[in-house]
Design a protein around this motif. Structure first.
Motif, PDB file in Angstrom:
ATOM      1  N   THR A 191       0.836  -1.193   0.000  1.00 50.63           N
ATOM      2  CA  THR A 191       0.000   0.000   0.000  1.00 50.63           C
ATOM      3  C   THR A 191       0.874   1.247   0.000  1.00 50.63           C
ATOM      4  O   THR A 191       1.673   1.459   0.917  1.00 50.63           O
ATOM      5  CB  THR A 191      -0.933   0.027   1.218  1.00 50.63           C
ATOM      6  N   GLU A 192       0.720   2.054  -1.037  1.00 54.81           N
ATOM      7  CA  GLU A 192       1.420   3.334  -1.121  1.00 54.81           C
ATOM      8  C   GLU A 192       0.479   4.447  -0.695  1.00 54.81           C
ATOM      9  O   GLU A 192      -0.687   4.484  -1.117  1.00 54.81           O
ATOM     10  CB  GLU A 192       1.894   3.597  -2.552  1.00 54.81           C
ATOM     11  N   HIS A 193       0.971   5.362   0.127  1.00 51.21           N
ATOM     12  CA  HIS A 193       0.204   6.532   0.556  1.00 51.21           C
ATOM     13  C   HIS A 193       0.673   7.747  -0.241  1.00 51.21           C
ATOM     14  O   HIS A 193       1.880   8.046  -0.280  1.00 51.21           O
ATOM     15  CB  HIS A 193       0.387   6.783   2.051  1.00 51.21           C
ATOM     16  N   HIS A 194      -0.269   8.416  -0.870  1.00 52.40           N
ATOM     17  CA  HIS A 194       0.024   9.646  -1.608  1.00 52.40           C
ATOM     18  C   HIS A 194      -0.744  10.771  -0.919  1.00 52.40           C
ATOM     19  O   HIS A 194      -1.982  10.828  -1.004  1.00 52.40           O
ATOM     20  CB  HIS A 194      -0.376   9.500  -3.077  1.00 52.40           C
ATOM     21  N   HIS A 195      -0.019  11.652  -0.240  1.00 56.44           N
ATOM     22  CA  HIS A 195      -0.627  12.664   0.622  1.00 56.44           C
ATOM     23  C   HIS A 195      -0.970  13.932  -0.148  1.00 56.44           C
ATOM     24  O   HIS A 195      -0.179  14.410  -0.979  1.00 56.44           O
ATOM     25  CB  HIS A 195       0.316  12.996   1.782  1.00 56.44           C
ATOM     26  N   LEU A 196      -2.156  14.479   0.153  1.00 52.91           N
ATOM     27  CA  LEU A 196      -2.553  15.762  -0.427  1.00 52.91           C
ATOM     28  C   LEU A 196      -1.721  16.858   0.210  1.00 52.91           C
ATOM     29  O   LEU A 196      -1.494  16.874   1.429  1.00 52.91           O
ATOM     30  CB  LEU A 196      -4.041  16.015  -0.178  1.00 52.91           C
ATOM     31  N   ARG A 197      -1.289  17.805  -0.614  1.00 53.28           N
ATOM     32  CA  ARG A 197      -0.422  18.880  -0.141  1.00 53.28           C
ATOM     33  C   ARG A 197      -1.034  20.241  -0.434  1.00 53.28           C
ATOM     34  O   ARG A 197      -1.763  20.405  -1.425  1.00 53.28           O
ATOM     35  CB  ARG A 197       0.935  18.795  -0.847  1.00 53.28           C
ATOM     36  N   ALA A 198      -0.724  21.216   0.407  1.00 52.72           N
ATOM     37  CA  ALA A 198      -1.139  22.591   0.142  1.00 52.72           C
ATOM     38  C   ALA A 198      -0.546  23.057  -1.174  1.00 52.72           C
ATOM     39  O   ALA A 198       0.574  22.697  -1.537  1.00 52.72           O
ATOM     40  CB  ALA A 198      -0.686  23.505   1.282  1.00 52.72           C
ATOM     41  N   GLY A 218      -0.146  19.933  -4.437  1.00 53.14           N
ATOM     42  CA  GLY A 218       0.831  18.874  -4.623  1.00 53.14           C
ATOM     43  C   GLY A 218       0.325  17.541  -4.105  1.00 53.14           C
ATOM     44  O   GLY A 218      -0.679  17.444  -3.382  1.00 53.14           O
ATOM     45  N   LEU A 219       1.021  16.491  -4.477  1.00 48.96           N
ATOM     46  CA  LEU A 219       0.704  15.129  -4.056  1.00 48.96           C
ATOM     47  C   LEU A 219       2.030  14.456  -3.756  1.00 48.96           C
ATOM     48  O   LEU A 219       2.875  14.301  -4.648  1.00 48.96           O
ATOM     49  CB  LEU A 219      -0.035  14.393  -5.173  1.00 48.96           C
ATOM     50  N   GLY A 220       2.262  14.080  -2.471  1.00 50.63           N
ATOM     51  CA  GLY A 220       3.577  13.590  -2.094  1.00 50.63           C
ATOM     52  C   GLY A 220       3.529  12.330  -1.274  1.00 50.63           C
ATOM     53  O   GLY A 220       2.478  11.923  -0.752  1.00 50.63           O
ATOM     54  N   ALA A 221       4.695  11.701  -1.097  1.00 44.36           N
ATOM     55  CA  ALA A 221       4.781  10.440  -0.373  1.00 44.36           C
ATOM     56  C   ALA A 221       4.782  10.624   1.134  1.00 44.36           C
ATOM     57  O   ALA A 221       4.489   9.679   1.868  1.00 44.36           O
ATOM     58  CB  ALA A 221       6.041   9.690  -0.800  1.00 44.36           C
ATOM     59  N   ALA A 222       5.090  11.811   1.618  1.00 42.09           N
ATOM     60  CA  ALA A 222       5.187  12.049   3.053  1.00 42.09           C
ATOM     61  C   ALA A 222       4.146  13.072   3.495  1.00 42.09           C
ATOM     62  O   ALA A 222       3.645  13.868   2.699  1.00 42.09           O
ATOM     63  CB  ALA A 222       6.593  12.535   3.408  1.00 42.09           C
ATOM     64  N   GLU A 223       3.843  13.040   4.794  1.00 32.30           N
ATOM     65  CA  GLU A 223       2.906  14.004   5.353  1.00 32.30           C
ATOM     66  C   GLU A 223       3.506  15.402   5.310  1.00 32.30           C
ATOM     67  O   GLU A 223       4.723  15.582   5.413  1.00 32.30           O
ATOM     68  CB  GLU A 223       2.577  13.625   6.801  1.00 32.30           C
ATOM     69  N   ALA A 224       2.615  16.395   5.187  1.00 32.78           N
ATOM     70  CA  ALA A 224       3.069  17.789   5.143  1.00 32.78           C
ATOM     71  C   ALA A 224       3.183  18.357   6.561  1.00 32.78           C
ATOM     72  O   ALA A 224       2.650  17.805   7.516  1.00 32.78           O
ATOM     73  CB  ALA A 224       2.106  18.616   4.320  1.00 32.78           C
TER      74      ALA A 224
END
Length: 552
Positions: free
Chosen positions: A348-355, A358-364
């Motif tokens: 399972t890959e997590h793609h985090h919503l960004r301000a 953006g869409l990234g692998a880590a939490e903002a």
């Protein structure tokens, strides 16, 4: 059967990909089957020219026993030497009573099964087959048959058939109205097939308010199913309980062959059925192709796999070969085989919503939320998707993404191919200005030219009567945490492409607009604007969850 009939049958069988056989058979039409309430249903009996009782393939459908459906779903099996009994469901094509979809198939189906087994031409062994509505008629019988059916093939359908009409609690107005118009035309003796002008009338009708009479606007007359659909959409309404076989005891469920498509409106619920059947120890074979509901390739696969399935279970023929689960990997042009669904071995890959989109692998870090306002007077449109009738599938999302009421989050270029295979989910942290709202999450594929196309999506209707729930919780700070189950898929995002996520408050006309007032959607008129705040900081990690196959 004359020479022309044999030639026509050979052409059909070649198109369906089944062995070119022409076993002699006779057809006895309009056999009367009495129901316990005194209503009589009519069926046609296809009997091979063989002495003695034989097993029976039972097909129950509301679309008629002649013409296209006979040529596609009865005669091909008869030419393979199977004995077939095809019956018109209640209120259709000569069968008595009124056609109230999904509400009488349990009782009528069990009564028909008992009648078939009593006939001197039946040896007691019965299998059922068929897709869509006549897949539903199998679910209405198979868990309850005593003795059990020998085998079933419930294609492009679901145990909880109404899931496709109330996905995530949101009324799937476009699919329901299109089918209602088709049924209305059929009952009026007209052409039940979709036409461009018919689709345009459906779209215009869905733009009107209130929606209760949209069947008359689109088709010229009231349709009982549309009135049932609009009148029984509220949470907890027990009307559809008789059509829901999701909780049925599966201990005596027969071996099942299932075909569906990634763009079929029933695929998400059907794959949940597959999991339940597997967990109950039921032998299941599953094929999922790149098809929309009723696409020719899908129908061909249904008949082709069923001929071998029925031959194995009714005549002792060779068992189907290959792994039990066969999935088409879209954008790769290949098929994958697995022992079960969901496929084992994914991560399972997590793609985090960004301000800032953006869409990234880590939490903002701690950042301000993204926001938009949904206005039911100008509902957010949808393009493509799993529709009952085309056009559907993938579509350019430029017009959707240009709107102010859609948040767009885009990831970096992929350094290598990414194969997403399995259920797709999202977790979104929300603040809303209203208690009644819809949350839509969509995953898109952006190619190197910048064209964004939908891959899968999901919706959750938020209603104080159903919140909190297993998939919606509220934190101590008042923020809603909403789990959205998107459609499952098998899809290759190619190297150089980018992932993109939409967050919106509607997907019209596929889903009825949410008025924001709590009024029933059938009678709602007007509405209230709703402000959405999507949080994506370290304490509120909104994200997309993707099942990914390891790189080969």
């Amino acid at each position: 059967m004359g020479v022309l009939g044999k030639l026509g049958g050979a052409v059909v069988d070649a198109a369906l990909g089944v062995p070119l056989r022409s076993r002699a058979y006779t057809v006895h039409r309009d056999l009367a089957v009495p129901m316990p309430d005194g209503i009589t249903l009519l069926g046609d009996h296809y009997r091979p020219d063989v002495a003695g009782p034989l097993p029976v393939v039972l097909i129950r459908l509301p679309y008629g026993r002649a013409g296209l459906f006979a040529h596609a779903f009865a005669a091909p099996y008869a030419r393979q030497g199977f004995q077939v009994f095809v019956q018109s469901t209640r209120g259709t094509y000569g069968s008595g009573g009124q056609f109230r979809p999904f509400t009488t198939e349990h009782e009528d189906g069990l009564a028909t099964l008992a009648w078939v087994r009593e006939q001197p031409w039946c040896d007691g062994r019965v299998a059922m087959t068929g897709g869509s509505y006549f897949g539903h008629t199998q679910w209405a019988v198979a868990p309850y048959a005593d003795p059990p059916l020998v085998a079933v093939s419930p294609h492009i359908t679901a145990a909880r058939i109404t899931s496709a009409f109330y996905d995530g609690g949101a009324p799937g107005a476009e699919n329901a109205l299109r089918w209602s118009v088709q049924i209305g035309a059929q009952e009026a003796g007209g052409l039940p097939l979709p036409t461009p002008w018919g689709r345009a009338k459906v779209t215009r009708a869905l733009r009107g308010q209130p929606l209760q009479a949209a069947d008359t606007a689109a088709g010229g007359a009231p349709v009982p199913f549309w009135r049932d659909f609009t009148g029984h959409a509220e949470p907890g309404d027990p009307f559809w309980a008789t059509a829901d076989h999701q909780e049925a005891d599966l201990s005596s469920f027969p071996p099942a062959n299932m075909v569906t498509g990634w763009w079929d409106l029933f695929v998400a619920e059907q794959l949940r059925d597959v999991v339940r059947l597997q967990d109950a120890g039921v032998p299941v074979r599953l094929t999922v192709g790149p098809w929309i509901h009723g696409e020719p390739g899908e129908l061909r696969e249904i008949v082709r796999t069923d001929v071998r399935w029925l031959d194995h279970h009714l005549r002792g023929g060779r068992a189907p070969r290959g792994a039990p689960v066969r999935l088409h990997l879209q954008q790769a042009g290949t098929w994958l085989e697995f022992p079960c669904w969901p496929p084992p071995g994914t991560t399972t890959e997590h793609h985090h919503l960004r301000a800032g989109g953006g869409l990234g692998a880590a939490e903002a870090a701690d950042v301000a939320p993204s926001s938009f306002v949904h206005d039911p007077a100008d509902p957010t449109p949808t393009a493509g998707g799993p529709l009952l009738q085309g056009p559907g599938k993938q579509a350019d999302q430029a017009a959707v993404e240009a709107r102010d009421d859609v948040l767009v989050f885009t990831g970096p270029e992929l350094p290598a191919d990414l194969d997403v295979v399995g259920p797709v989910r999202a977790r979104v942290h929300l603040r809303l200005s209203l208690e009644h709202a819809d949350l839509v999450v969509r995953l898109c594929d952006v190619d190197p030219a910048g064209v964004s196309r939908n891959v899968v999506d999901g919706i959750r209707r938020l209603d104080p009567r159903t919140v909190p729930a297993d998939d919606v919780t509220r934190g101590e700070d008042g923020v809603l945490v909403v789990e959205v189950e998107l459609f499952p898929t098998a899809y290759r995002f190619r190297a150089g492409h980018r992932l993109r996520v939409h967050v919106a408050g509607g997907a019209f006309p596929r889903f009825a607009r949410n008025s924001g007032t709590g009024a029933p959607f059938a009678t709602a008129s007007g509405g209230r604007q709703c402000r959405f705040e999507v949080l994506h900081d370290a304490d509120h990690p909104s994200r997309l969850e993707l099942p990914v196959l390891p790189a080969s």
